[in-house]
Enzyme design. Structure first.
Site, PDB file in Angstrom:
ATOM      1  N   CYS A  95      80.068  46.530  32.515  1.00  0.00           N
ATOM      2  CA  CYS A  95      81.335  46.757  31.807  1.00  0.00           C
ATOM      3  C   CYS A  95      82.336  47.255  32.845  1.00  0.00           C
ATOM      4  CB  CYS A  95      81.151  47.770  30.680  1.00  0.00           C
ATOM      5  SG  CYS A  95      79.751  47.436  29.592  1.00  0.00           S
ATOM      6  N   PRO A 139      88.460  48.512  34.923  1.00  0.00           N
ATOM      7  CA  PRO A 139      89.285  47.753  35.864  1.00  0.00           C
ATOM      8  C   PRO A 139      88.768  47.697  37.290  1.00  0.00           C
ATOM      9  CG  PRO A 139      90.218  49.913  35.632  1.00  0.00           C
ATOM     10  CD  PRO A 139      89.013  49.882  34.716  1.00  0.00           C
ATOM     11  N   GLY A 140      87.576  48.208  37.576  1.00  0.00           N
ATOM     12  CA  GLY A 140      86.967  47.990  38.876  1.00  0.00           C
ATOM     13  C   GLY A 140      86.744  49.198  39.751  1.00  0.00           C
ATOM     14  N   LYS A 148      84.518  51.643  39.567  1.00  0.00           N
ATOM     15  CA  LYS A 148      83.101  51.835  39.873  1.00  0.00           C
ATOM     16  C   LYS A 148      82.545  50.653  40.662  1.00  0.00           C
ATOM     17  CE  LYS A 148      82.368  54.922  35.944  1.00  0.00           C
ATOM     18  NZ  LYS A 148      83.794  54.992  35.550  1.00  0.00           N
ATOM     19  N   ARG A 174      91.159  42.157  30.781  1.00  0.00           N
ATOM     20  CA  ARG A 174      90.808  43.255  31.691  1.00  0.00           C
ATOM     21  C   ARG A 174      90.235  42.751  33.014  1.00  0.00           C
ATOM     22  NH1 ARG A 174      88.828  46.191  26.881  1.00  0.00           N
ATOM     23  NH2 ARG A 174      86.684  45.770  27.481  1.00  0.00           N
ATOM     24  N   CYS A 234      82.631  58.225  28.655  1.00  0.00           N
ATOM     25  CA  CYS A 234      83.607  59.307  28.844  1.00  0.00           C
ATOM     26  C   CYS A 234      83.926  59.927  27.483  1.00  0.00           C
ATOM     27  CB  CYS A 234      84.860  58.793  29.536  1.00  0.00           C
ATOM     28  SG  CYS A 234      85.671  57.412  28.706  1.00  0.00           S
TER      29      CYS A 234
END
Length: 560
Positions: A113, A116-117, A119, A142, A235
């Site tokens: 998942c 937007p990148g 991680k 996304r 989160c």
């Protein structure tokens, strides 16, 4: 307290936290903390600290060795080094899940998942260009931010997909050594960081998110190789989305177990009682049928609370799959069969290309609870028709460089080789496999299975496009290069006027003596120049007779 939190949310938190509720509530009166992570694909932490103008104001983030807290007034997103991909701005607690995955060079890694990148770029830095990263998000809009952030970071060994977890499980099987599931969630832990998420809290209900997370985790476990590691994170504070999810997975899959995480840095252990009772009570249902062992195991997971750490609220669990499974990790060639690695060999794939190409990426925001900026994709139907048309025609009658709308993949690759021989002399030695989709060229990571049937946003490192008369290199190619790899480079002062003018898309007056390197014919001659700032690439330019034509992709330009 300036933030207006919903009363049902406050009531739930008071019930969960008990004596700590008051301390937690006071944390919302404090300012959020800001973090940035050095991109070690491009430079070391020490080199970054020597370069950055705010080095003396940075303080280390304890759980991530390459990251720092910064002051909001420093505005690192406005500095030219951001446009060179030297760091990524990321909420400090959001850096924890990728750290817990303990990725090493050579691993096969899935960020399920990913948009937007943030991680994904963190995982790519840990791979250091060796191994494979698959970054996926099921929301098409996304993936634009996801693709751009991976390209900005200079990642060479990643592909970007736009698929549902079930489709990936069917295509890859138990393929990945490491899987990260940073699950979509109700976002309760981000209310202080982004107040707009409060309004979304009821719209994206805890119950709805819980169902989605359970399905994602089910397929994530299927994608994990025997002996592999999976990190699940959210989160949110909601037990239904945290401890209850892990206990349910462990109950369903006896081949998975929790790897206990030491609750250091102010982290707190997971709460077993919340897995079995709180989740059920919140939904007005009987206690779920969970195994006692699974419930006890969630004590080895961790929670980050904003009143105990300098960051926002997070939850993370580390899981390992039994190495004694009968299934073996698949190894594939282009046709799905076992194969050995190669270096820059050409091949074709038949995945579904589904979005607009990266030559002109557009800015786009990230989803709730994540960090990121804009990006781009690939258009499906046009490229598919060109690819199929190219197969049906006699490729021998098309000469390289002669483009009539149906350029063959063979000709496309020939144009790339001619371009790279002049512009990037050592490109032929790059590890991986060259792949053409119609007029577009990618370098795919070693060990990648066939992608037939999957929706591709990036089929690898996007190198560029074969046009009517020449090969046009991509912005992604520039961002993934080192200055020394280019035959000709221009190094600008990051604080100078020329660098800012370049970022705005302007033509520059550049004397030949300022160019570094030597063209293949003994130049300098007219042609593509890798434009850098303080030694790190920003994009391409075309130099001729003292003029540098700006080739920076419009979506990458700085407007102010």
């Amino acid at each position: 307290m300036s933030i207006r939190l919903p009363k049902p949310f406050l009531d739930k938190m008071e019930r969960l936290l008990g004596d700590e509720y008051g301390e937690w509530l006071v944390s919302y009166e404090h300012k959020r903390r800001y973090g940035l992570r050095v991109n070690t694909l491009k430079l070391t932490q020490q080199a970054f600290l020597r370069m950055t103008p705010w080095a003396e104001r940075l303080t280390p983030i304890p759980w991530t060795s390459e990251a720092f807290y910064y002051e909001e007034t420093d505005r690192p997103g406005k500095h030219l080094h951001y446009h060179a991909g030297l760091y990524y701005m990321q909420e400090p607690s959001a850096m924890v899940p990728a750290e817990l995955l303990q990725v090493k060079p050579g691993d096969r890694v899935l960020d399920l998942c990913a948009a937007p990148g943030g991680k994904s770029t963190q995982l790519a830095a840990k791979l250091q260009g060796v191994g494979l990263l698959v970054s996926n998000d099921n929301a098409r809009e996304r993936t634009k931010a996801l693709a751009k952030n991976i390209e900005l970071a200079g990642v060479r060994n990643a592909i970007v997909l736009n698929e549902e977890p079930a489709a990936l499980a069917g295509a890859f099987g138990a393929f990945f050594d490491k899987v990260l599931v940073d699950a979509p969630c109700s976002g309760e832990g981000m209310f202080r960081k982004d107040e707009s998420m409060i309004a979304q809290w009821e719209k994206h209900s805890v119950e709805r998110c819980s169902l989605m997370q359970r399905d994602i985790l089910k397929h994530a476990a299927e994608l994990l190789a025997p002996g592999g590691t999976l990190v699940y994170s959210t989160c949110t504070f909601s037990p239904e989305e945290n401890e209850a999810q892990i206990a349910a997975l462990l109950t369903a899959r006896t081949d998975m177990e929790v790897v206990p995480v030491e609750p250091e840095y102010g982290w707190m252990s997971g709460r077993p009682n919340w897995a079995s009772t709180e989740a059920a009570e919140a939904q007005g249902e009987p206690a779920p049928d969970l195994s006692p062992e699974a419930v006890r195991a969630v004590a080895g997971t961790v929670r980050l609370w904003p009143h105990r750490v300098a960051g926002e609220g997070h939850y993370a669990a580390v899981l390992q799959k039994s190495a004694e499974e009968s299934e073996e990790r698949p190894a594939f060639d282009a046709d799905g069969e076992s194969r050995a690695s190669g270096t820059a060999e050409s091949r074709s794939q038949s995945g579904r290309l589904n979005e607009k190409a990266a030559s002109e990426p557009a800015e786009a925001g990230g989803r709730g609870g994540k960090d990121g900026r804009g990006g781009s994709g690939i258009e499906q139907d046009k490229l598919r028709s060109r690819r199929e048309s190219g197969r049906d025609k006699d490729r021998g009658r098309h000469k390289p460089g002669r483009y009539d709308g149906t350029i063959s993949e063979t000709d496309t690759l020939a144009m790339w080789r001619a371009f790279s021989a002049r512009t990037i002399p050592d490109a032929s030695a790059w590890p991986g496999r060259l792949t053409a989709f119609g007029s577009r060229v990618y370098l795919q990571p070693e060990g990648l299975p066939a992608l037939a049937g999957l929706k591709l946003v990036r089929a690898g490192w996007y190198l560029g496009t074969a046009g009517a008369h020449r090969f046009e290199p991509s912005q992604a190619l520039a961002m993934g290069l080192k200055k020394a790899e280019a035959a000709l480079a221009l190094d600008l002062d990051a604080d100078g006027e020329d660098a800012l003018r370049y970022l705005k898309g302007e033509t520059l007056h550049i004397e030949a003596s300022r160019l570094e390197g030597t063209a293949v014919d003994g130049g300098p001659a007219s042609g593509h120049v890798l434009v850098c700032a303080d030694g790190y690439p920003l994009g391409w330019g075309k130099w001729s007779d003292g003029m540098l034509k700006n080739e920076l992709a419009p979506g990458w330009r700085r407007m102010s």
